[in-house]
Design a protein around this motif. Structure first.
Motif, PDB file in Angstrom:
ATOM      1  N   THR A 142       0.821  -1.211   0.000  1.00 27.86           N
ATOM      2  CA  THR A 142       0.000   0.000   0.000  1.00 27.86           C
ATOM      3  C   THR A 142       0.854   1.259   0.000  1.00 27.86           C
ATOM      4  OG1 THR A 142      -0.128  -0.075   2.418  1.00 27.86           O
ATOM      5  CG2 THR A 142      -1.902  -1.148   1.182  1.00 27.86           C
ATOM      6  N   THR A 143       2.152   1.116   0.303  1.00 21.05           N
ATOM      7  CA  THR A 143       3.026   2.289   0.354  1.00 21.05           C
ATOM      8  C   THR A 143       4.037   2.339  -0.771  1.00 21.05           C
ATOM      9  OG1 THR A 143       4.598   1.146   1.809  1.00 21.05           O
ATOM     10  CG2 THR A 143       2.806   2.373   2.870  1.00 21.05           C
ATOM     11  N   GLU A 144       4.284   1.249  -1.439  1.00 15.78           N
ATOM     12  CA  GLU A 144       5.301   1.182  -2.476  1.00 15.78           C
ATOM     13  C   GLU A 144       4.669   1.060  -3.857  1.00 15.78           C
ATOM     14  OE1 GLU A 144       8.897   0.986  -2.561  1.00 15.78           O
ATOM     15  OE2 GLU A 144       8.553   2.016  -0.665  1.00 15.78           O
ATOM     16  N   PRO A 145       5.055   1.904  -4.810  1.00 13.16           N
ATOM     17  CA  PRO A 145       4.532   1.760  -6.176  1.00 13.16           C
ATOM     18  C   PRO A 145       5.114   0.527  -6.854  1.00 13.16           C
ATOM     19  CG  PRO A 145       6.244   3.418  -6.129  1.00 13.16           C
ATOM     20  CD  PRO A 145       6.001   3.029  -4.694  1.00 13.16           C
ATOM     21  N   PHE A 146       4.377  -0.002  -7.806  1.00  9.80           N
ATOM     22  CA  PHE A 146       4.866  -1.151  -8.570  1.00  9.80           C
ATOM     23  C   PHE A 146       6.027  -0.715  -9.463  1.00  9.80           C
ATOM     24  CE2 PHE A 146       4.940  -3.669 -12.470  1.00  9.80           C
ATOM     25  CZ  PHE A 146       5.007  -4.954 -11.959  1.00  9.80           C
ATOM     26  N   ARG A 147       7.037  -1.554  -9.538  1.00  7.75           N
ATOM     27  CA  ARG A 147       8.192  -1.289 -10.399  1.00  7.75           C
ATOM     28  C   ARG A 147       8.509  -2.546 -11.206  1.00  7.75           C
ATOM     29  NH1 ARG A 147       9.514   1.407  -5.572  1.00  7.75           N
ATOM     30  NH2 ARG A 147       9.977   3.624  -5.856  1.00  7.75           N
ATOM     31  N   VAL A 183      15.704 -11.236 -18.262  1.00  7.15           N
ATOM     32  CA  VAL A 183      15.433 -11.208 -16.835  1.00  7.15           C
ATOM     33  C   VAL A 183      14.351 -10.166 -16.589  1.00  7.15           C
ATOM     34  CG1 VAL A 183      16.325 -10.760 -14.526  1.00  7.15           C
ATOM     35  CG2 VAL A 183      17.773 -11.921 -16.216  1.00  7.15           C
ATOM     36  N   LEU A 184      13.226 -10.604 -16.084  1.00  9.44           N
ATOM     37  CA  LEU A 184      12.128  -9.723 -15.745  1.00  9.44           C
ATOM     38  C   LEU A 184      12.118  -9.529 -14.225  1.00  9.44           C
ATOM     39  CD1 LEU A 184       9.438  -8.221 -16.303  1.00  9.44           C
ATOM     40  CD2 LEU A 184       8.285 -10.445 -16.078  1.00  9.44           C
ATOM     41  N   SER A 185      12.256  -8.290 -13.788  1.00  5.70           N
ATOM     42  CA  SER A 185      12.204  -7.951 -12.367  1.00  5.70           C
ATOM     43  C   SER A 185      10.915  -7.183 -12.102  1.00  5.70           C
ATOM     44  CB  SER A 185      13.415  -7.103 -11.952  1.00  5.70           C
ATOM     45  OG  SER A 185      14.624  -7.803 -12.165  1.00  5.70           O
ATOM     46  N   VAL A 186      10.178  -7.583 -11.070  1.00  8.59           N
ATOM     47  CA  VAL A 186       8.887  -6.954 -10.759  1.00  8.59           C
ATOM     48  C   VAL A 186       8.703  -6.854  -9.247  1.00  8.59           C
ATOM     49  CG1 VAL A 186       7.731  -7.738 -12.872  1.00  8.59           C
ATOM     50  CG2 VAL A 186       7.696  -9.184 -10.833  1.00  8.59           C
ATOM     51  N   SER A 187       7.916  -5.885  -8.830  1.00  4.82           N
ATOM     52  CA  SER A 187       7.525  -5.803  -7.424  1.00  4.82           C
ATOM     53  C   SER A 187       6.540  -6.918  -7.118  1.00  4.82           C
ATOM     54  CB  SER A 187       6.862  -4.457  -7.134  1.00  4.82           C
ATOM     55  OG  SER A 187       7.740  -3.385  -7.381  1.00  4.82           O
ATOM     56  N   THR A 188       6.727  -7.559  -5.977  1.00  3.19           N
ATOM     57  CA  THR A 188       5.799  -8.600  -5.530  1.00  3.19           C
ATOM     58  C   THR A 188       5.458  -8.371  -4.060  1.00  3.19           C
ATOM     59  OG1 THR A 188       7.533 -10.152  -4.831  1.00  3.19           O
ATOM     60  CG2 THR A 188       6.790 -10.283  -7.133  1.00  3.19           C
ATOM     61  N   VAL A 189       4.387  -9.006  -3.628  1.00  6.00           N
ATOM     62  CA  VAL A 189       3.983  -8.970  -2.227  1.00  6.00           C
ATOM     63  C   VAL A 189       4.278 -10.332  -1.617  1.00  6.00           C
ATOM     64  CG1 VAL A 189       2.071  -8.639  -0.619  1.00  6.00           C
ATOM     65  CG2 VAL A 189       2.159  -7.319  -2.741  1.00  6.00           C
ATOM     66  N   GLY A 190       5.007 -10.357  -0.508  1.00 10.44           N
ATOM     67  CA  GLY A 190       5.321 -11.616   0.150  1.00 10.44           C
ATOM     68  C   GLY A 190       4.162 -12.114   0.997  1.00 10.44           C
ATOM     69  N   ASP A 228       4.141 -12.313   4.015  1.00 11.67           N
ATOM     70  CA  ASP A 228       4.075 -11.481   5.218  1.00 11.67           C
ATOM     71  C   ASP A 228       3.578 -10.073   4.914  1.00 11.67           C
ATOM     72  OD1 ASP A 228       6.210 -10.512   3.796  1.00 11.67           O
ATOM     73  OD2 ASP A 228       7.677 -10.700   5.410  1.00 11.67           O
ATOM     74  N   GLY A 229       3.203  -9.822   3.649  1.00  4.96           N
ATOM     75  CA  GLY A 229       2.689  -8.516   3.263  1.00  4.96           C
ATOM     76  C   GLY A 229       3.741  -7.511   2.861  1.00  4.96           C
ATOM     77  N   SER A 230       5.015  -7.875   2.973  1.00  2.00           N
ATOM     78  CA  SER A 230       6.080  -6.941   2.620  1.00  2.00           C
ATOM     79  C   SER A 230       6.304  -6.913   1.113  1.00  2.00           C
ATOM     80  CB  SER A 230       7.381  -7.333   3.321  1.00  2.00           C
ATOM     81  OG  SER A 230       7.842  -8.592   2.856  1.00  2.00           O
ATOM     82  N   VAL A 231       6.849  -5.802   0.624  1.00  9.15           N
ATOM     83  CA  VAL A 231       7.143  -5.649  -0.800  1.00  9.15           C
ATOM     84  C   VAL A 231       8.551  -6.162  -1.078  1.00  9.15           C
ATOM     85  CG1 VAL A 231       7.463  -3.994  -2.674  1.00  9.15           C
ATOM     86  CG2 VAL A 231       5.603  -3.687  -1.049  1.00  9.15           C
ATOM     87  N   ARG A 232       8.662  -6.941  -2.129  1.00  5.49           N
ATOM     88  CA  ARG A 232       9.953  -7.492  -2.539  1.00  5.49           C
ATOM     89  C   ARG A 232      10.133  -7.288  -4.028  1.00  5.49           C
ATOM     90  NH1 ARG A 232       8.893 -13.350   0.429  1.00  5.49           N
ATOM     91  NH2 ARG A 232       8.592 -12.525   2.552  1.00  5.49           N
ATOM     92  N   THR A 233      11.331  -7.553  -4.499  1.00  4.68           N
ATOM     93  CA  THR A 233      11.581  -7.564  -5.937  1.00  4.68           C
ATOM     94  C   THR A 233      11.767  -9.003  -6.375  1.00  4.68           C
ATOM     95  OG1 THR A 233      12.631  -5.392  -5.910  1.00  4.68           O
ATOM     96  CG2 THR A 233      13.074  -6.796  -7.814  1.00  4.68           C
ATOM     97  N   GLY A 234      10.848  -9.486  -7.212  1.00  5.01           N
ATOM     98  CA  GLY A 234      10.938 -10.841  -7.733  1.00  5.01           C
ATOM     99  C   GLY A 234      11.546 -10.838  -9.114  1.00  5.01           C
ATOM    100  N   ARG A 266      -2.699  -7.658  -4.367  1.00  2.00           N
ATOM    101  CA  ARG A 266      -1.990  -8.083  -3.157  1.00  2.00           C
ATOM    102  C   ARG A 266      -1.865  -9.602  -3.107  1.00  2.00           C
ATOM    103  NH1 ARG A 266      -1.769  -3.328  -4.052  1.00  2.00           N
ATOM    104  NH2 ARG A 266      -2.465  -1.656  -2.658  1.00  2.00           N
ATOM    105  N   PHE A 267      -1.754 -10.223  -4.282  1.00  2.00           N
ATOM    106  CA  PHE A 267      -1.607 -11.672  -4.320  1.00  2.00           C
ATOM    107  C   PHE A 267      -0.197 -12.029  -3.840  1.00  2.00           C
ATOM    108  CE2 PHE A 267      -0.324 -15.622  -6.407  1.00  2.00           C
ATOM    109  CZ  PHE A 267      -1.346 -16.459  -5.974  1.00  2.00           C
ATOM    110  N   PRO A 268      -0.068 -12.909  -2.837  1.00  2.00           N
ATOM    111  CA  PRO A 268       1.253 -13.183  -2.268  1.00  2.00           C
ATOM    112  C   PRO A 268       2.055 -14.209  -3.063  1.00  2.00           C
ATOM    113  CG  PRO A 268      -0.409 -14.425  -1.073  1.00  2.00           C
ATOM    114  CD  PRO A 268      -1.158 -13.605  -2.101  1.00  2.00           C
TER     115      PRO A 268
END
Length: 218
Positions: free
Chosen positions: A19-24, A56-63, A65-71, A94-96
């Motif tokens: 909810t605080t981090e934009p998708f990248r 290599v495709l890098s995308v923002s994901t939701v873990g 635990d709800g945290s934002v990661r780079t997958g 918000r699919f984990p």
């Protein structure tokens, strides 16, 4: 000391959430080092696509635990931008996703996640037979060999046939009527369908590959 600990905790930055981090997202060619690491086990001469055709495709994901990661995924260059749009939708839902790092899929076995719950794409291999029939290969290339398939949260979305799955730890997810975190939903299927990709969970018959999405549905 307790009061000081409370103050420090209060001043500590909160973990980033969806909810605080934009998708990248970003797309890049495979580095020489990555090409060398893939060659042998995950790619070899005779595979249906060359390493130069992969990205290599890098995308923002939701873990979980709800945290934002780079997958990260390795995918066919022709599908990279479309898949970025799919993962944007998954992020908005918000699919984990539990694990989606290149090292999780391609790194040394000792360092990979013990639960094998890795979301991944490109792997130069044959299609895997249904659990109904057993065996390790069908004699035809999997869509993963082209970088044109993605397996999402395989523990929560097993490959099943005749009421069986190869992953004993995934048996509790055979009942698809009880939705739990990480299980593919109609909204996830719609996200992939928006780029024309099909879902293994919609196959006819008793064999279903709930983790599997591909450009032609197979």
């Amino acid at each position: 000391m307790l009061a000081l600990a409370v103050v420090v905790l209060a001043l500590a930055p909160l973990p980033a959430t969806a909810t605080t981090e934009p998708f990248r997202s970003s797309i890049r060619s495979l580095s020489p080092q990555l090409r060398a690491e893939l060659t042998g086990r995950y790619w070899h001469s005779g595979c249906p696509v060359s390493l130069s055709q992969l990205r290599v495709l890098s995308v923002s994901t939701v873990g979980f635990d709800g945290s934002v990661r780079t997958g990260q995924l390795i995918v066919n260059r022709d599908a990279a931008r479309q898949l970025a749009s799919v993962f944007r939708k998954l992020y908005e839902l918000r699919f984990p996703i539990r694990h989606m790092q290149l090292a999780d899929m391609y790194g040394p076995a000792a360092g990979r996640p013990k639960d094998d719950d890795v979301t991944g794409s490109s792997s130069c291999r044959q299609a895997v037979p249904s659990p109904c029939t057993g065996g390790s290969g069908t004699g035809t290339w999997s869509n993963h060999a082209y970088g044109l398939a993605v397996d999402v949260d395989p523990r929560e979305n097993p490959y099943v046939g005749c009421g069986m799955t190869r992953d004993a730890n995934a048996r509790r997810y055979l009942d698809r009527s009880r939705l739990r975190k990480g299980m593919v939903t109609p909204a996830v299927v719609a996200a992939f369908r928006s780029i024309g990709w099909g879902w293994g969970g919609s196959w006819s018959g008793s064999t279903k590959d709930y983790m599997h999405f591909s450009f032609n549905g197979h």
